[in-house]
Design a protein around this motif. Structure first.
Motif, short mmCIF file in Angstrom:
data_model
loop_
_atom_site.label_atom_id
_atom_site.label_comp_id
_atom_site.label_asym_id
_atom_site.label_seq_id
_atom_site.Cartn_x
_atom_site.Cartn_y
_atom_site.Cartn_z
N PRO A 121 -16.41 -10.07 -7.48
CA PRO A 121 -17.03 -11.28 -6.92
C PRO A 121 -16.69 -12.55 -7.70
O PRO A 121 -16.96 -13.65 -7.24
CB PRO A 121 -18.53 -10.98 -7.00
CG PRO A 121 -18.66 -9.99 -8.10
CD PRO A 121 -17.40 -9.15 -8.05
N ARG A 122 -16.09 -12.42 -8.88
CA ARG A 122 -15.80 -13.58 -9.72
C ARG A 122 -14.49 -14.27 -9.39
O ARG A 122 -14.19 -15.32 -9.92
CB ARG A 122 -15.79 -13.16 -11.21
CG ARG A 122 -17.13 -12.66 -11.69
CD ARG A 122 -17.10 -12.21 -13.13
NE ARG A 122 -16.17 -11.08 -13.30
CZ ARG A 122 -15.17 -11.06 -14.17
NH1 ARG A 122 -14.92 -12.09 -14.93
NH2 ARG A 122 -14.40 -10.01 -14.27
N HIS A 123 -13.70 -13.65 -8.52
CA HIS A 123 -12.38 -14.19 -8.21
C HIS A 123 -12.15 -14.26 -6.71
O HIS A 123 -12.83 -13.60 -5.93
CB HIS A 123 -11.29 -13.31 -8.84
CG HIS A 123 -11.38 -13.24 -10.33
ND1 HIS A 123 -11.84 -12.13 -10.99
CD2 HIS A 123 -11.08 -14.14 -11.28
CE1 HIS A 123 -11.81 -12.35 -12.29
NE2 HIS A 123 -11.36 -13.57 -12.49
N ASP A 152 -17.91 -13.06 -2.94
CA ASP A 152 -19.26 -13.46 -3.34
C ASP A 152 -19.59 -14.82 -2.75
O ASP A 152 -18.74 -15.70 -2.68
CB ASP A 152 -19.30 -13.50 -4.88
CG ASP A 152 -20.62 -13.98 -5.42
OD1 ASP A 152 -21.59 -13.20 -5.37
OD2 ASP A 152 -20.68 -15.14 -5.87
N ARG A 153 -20.84 -15.00 -2.35
CA ARG A 153 -21.24 -16.27 -1.73
C ARG A 153 -21.09 -17.45 -2.68
O ARG A 153 -20.66 -18.54 -2.28
CB ARG A 153 -22.69 -16.15 -1.25
CG ARG A 153 -23.17 -17.37 -0.53
CD ARG A 153 -24.58 -17.20 -0.01
NE ARG A 153 -25.02 -18.46 0.55
CZ ARG A 153 -25.89 -18.56 1.51
NH1 ARG A 153 -26.41 -17.49 2.03
NH2 ARG A 153 -26.25 -19.73 1.95
N ARG A 156 -17.53 -18.27 -2.93
CA ARG A 156 -17.09 -18.89 -1.67
C ARG A 156 -17.46 -20.37 -1.63
O ARG A 156 -16.69 -21.21 -1.18
CB ARG A 156 -17.72 -18.15 -0.49
CG ARG A 156 -17.11 -18.51 0.85
CD ARG A 156 -17.56 -17.54 1.93
NE ARG A 156 -17.29 -16.19 1.50
CZ ARG A 156 -18.14 -15.16 1.69
NH1 ARG A 156 -19.26 -15.34 2.33
NH2 ARG A 156 -17.82 -13.97 1.26
N LEU A 157 -18.66 -20.69 -2.11
CA LEU A 157 -19.08 -22.09 -2.15
C LEU A 157 -18.21 -22.89 -3.11
O LEU A 157 -17.73 -23.98 -2.78
CB LEU A 157 -20.55 -22.19 -2.57
CG LEU A 157 -21.11 -23.60 -2.72
CD1 LEU A 157 -21.04 -24.36 -1.40
CD2 LEU A 157 -22.54 -23.56 -3.23
N LYS A 158 -17.95 -22.34 -4.29
CA LYS A 158 -17.10 -23.04 -5.26
C LYS A 158 -15.69 -23.23 -4.70
O LYS A 158 -15.11 -24.31 -4.82
CB LYS A 158 -17.03 -22.24 -6.57
CG LYS A 158 -18.33 -22.24 -7.36
CD LYS A 158 -18.21 -21.30 -8.54
CE LYS A 158 -19.55 -21.14 -9.24
NZ LYS A 158 -19.49 -20.12 -10.30
N PHE A 159 -15.15 -22.15 -4.11
CA PHE A 159 -13.82 -22.29 -3.56
C PHE A 159 -13.81 -23.27 -2.39
O PHE A 159 -12.85 -24.03 -2.22
CB PHE A 159 -13.23 -20.94 -3.11
CG PHE A 159 -11.81 -21.09 -2.65
CD1 PHE A 159 -10.78 -21.07 -3.56
CD2 PHE A 159 -11.52 -21.33 -1.32
CE1 PHE A 159 -9.47 -21.28 -3.15
CE2 PHE A 159 -10.22 -21.54 -0.89
CZ PHE A 159 -9.19 -21.50 -1.82
N GLY A 160 -14.87 -23.26 -1.58
CA GLY A 160 -14.94 -24.17 -0.43
C GLY A 160 -14.87 -25.63 -0.85
O GLY A 160 -14.18 -26.44 -0.21
N LEU A 161 -15.55 -25.97 -1.93
CA LEU A 161 -15.50 -27.34 -2.43
C LEU A 161 -14.10 -27.67 -2.95
O LEU A 161 -13.55 -28.75 -2.71
CB LEU A 161 -16.53 -27.53 -3.54
CG LEU A 161 -17.99 -27.44 -3.08
CD1 LEU A 161 -18.94 -27.42 -4.27
CD2 LEU A 161 -18.34 -28.58 -2.13
#
Length: 196
Positions: A121-123, A152-153, A156-161
Motif C-alpha cells: 500500500p506504500r507504493h 491504498d486510499r 491514491r490521494l497523494k498520487f492524485g494530487l
C-alpha cells in the motif's frame, strides 16, 4: 494487448496515438531507438522533476547522454522491461512512491512476475506501453498508454494530487515521443526508398 497482463485495473491513465507512414519494422525500430536528445522537452521536465532531490543533495549533477535511447534510459532509471512482442508492442513498468519530492526512488524488482505480485500500500505501480497497429490503408498507428494503480486510499490521494500537477507535462512528453518516433520512422522510409 500485453499491457492488460500487468495492470488490468488502474486508477489513473493517459493514452495517445499517432499515424505513421512507414513500414512496421521501421516504426518499431524508431520506438526502440528514439533518443533522449530527440525530445528536448524531456530535459526540461525531468530537470524540474529532479530539482527537489538535487536541492536536497540526493542526486548528482551531470550532463545527460542525449544519444541514449529513451527506452534504455527509463530502464536504467528504475523501469523494467516487462514484456515485448517484437514489431507489435513493448511494456515497461515501475513501482515506487512517485509523489514524494525526495526519497522517491523506484523499487528494483527481479522479474515481470514480481511486478504483477507486488501489492504494497506504500507504493504505486505504473506501466507504459508502445503498440503498433496497421490500419486498413497500410498506415501504422503507434499507441502509447500509461496506467497507474495504487492499493491504498491514502496513497491514491497523494498520487492524485501529484497527478494533477504532472499530468500536463506527462502528456506533453508522450506526444513529443510519438512525434519523434514518427519523424524517425518516416525519415528512414525516405532514405531507404531513395536507395531503391
Amino acid at each position: 494487448m500485453l499491457l492488460d497482463r500487468y495492470l488490468p485495473i488502474y486508477h489513473y491513465h493517459e493514452k495517445h496515438s499517432i499515424d505513421v507512414r512507414a513500414p512496421r519494422d521501421a516504426v518499431y525500430r524508431a520506438i526502440r531507438e528514439v533518443k533522449y536528445g530527440d525530445i528536448p522537452v524531456l530535459r526540461l521536465l525531468f530537470g524540474i522533476r529532479m530539482l527537489p532531490a538535487w536541492l536536497a543533495g540526493k542526486v548528482k549533477t551531470g550532463a545527460s547522454d542525449g544519444d541514449e535511447p529513451f527506452i534504455k534510459r527509463v530502464i536504467r532509471h528504475g523501469f523494467m522491461l516487462l514484456e515485448e512482442a517484437e514489431g507489435q508492442e513493448l511494456v515497461v513498468g515501475v513501482v515506487g512512491p512517485f509523489w514524494r519530492p525526495i526519497r522517491n526512488e523506484p523499487l528494483r524488482l527481479d522479474s515481470a512476475q514480481a511486478f504483477i505480485d507486488y501489492d504494497s500500500p506504500r507504493h504505486a505501480k505504473a506501466v507504459m506501453n508502445f503498440q503498433v497497429r496497421e490500419q486498413s490503408n497500410g498506415t501504422m498507428t503507434v499507441f502509447t498508454e500509461t496506467r497507474i494503480q495504487t492499493e491504498d486510499r491514502a496513497a491514491r490521494l497523494k498520487f492524485g494530487l501529484y497527478w494533477l500537477l504532472i499530468s500536463p507535462g506527462s502528456a506533453l512528453i508522450r506526444r513529443a515521443l510519438l512525434r519523434a518516433i514518427k519523424t524517425n520512422a518516416e525519415k528512414e522510409r525516405v532514405v531507404y526508398g531513395s536507395q531503391t
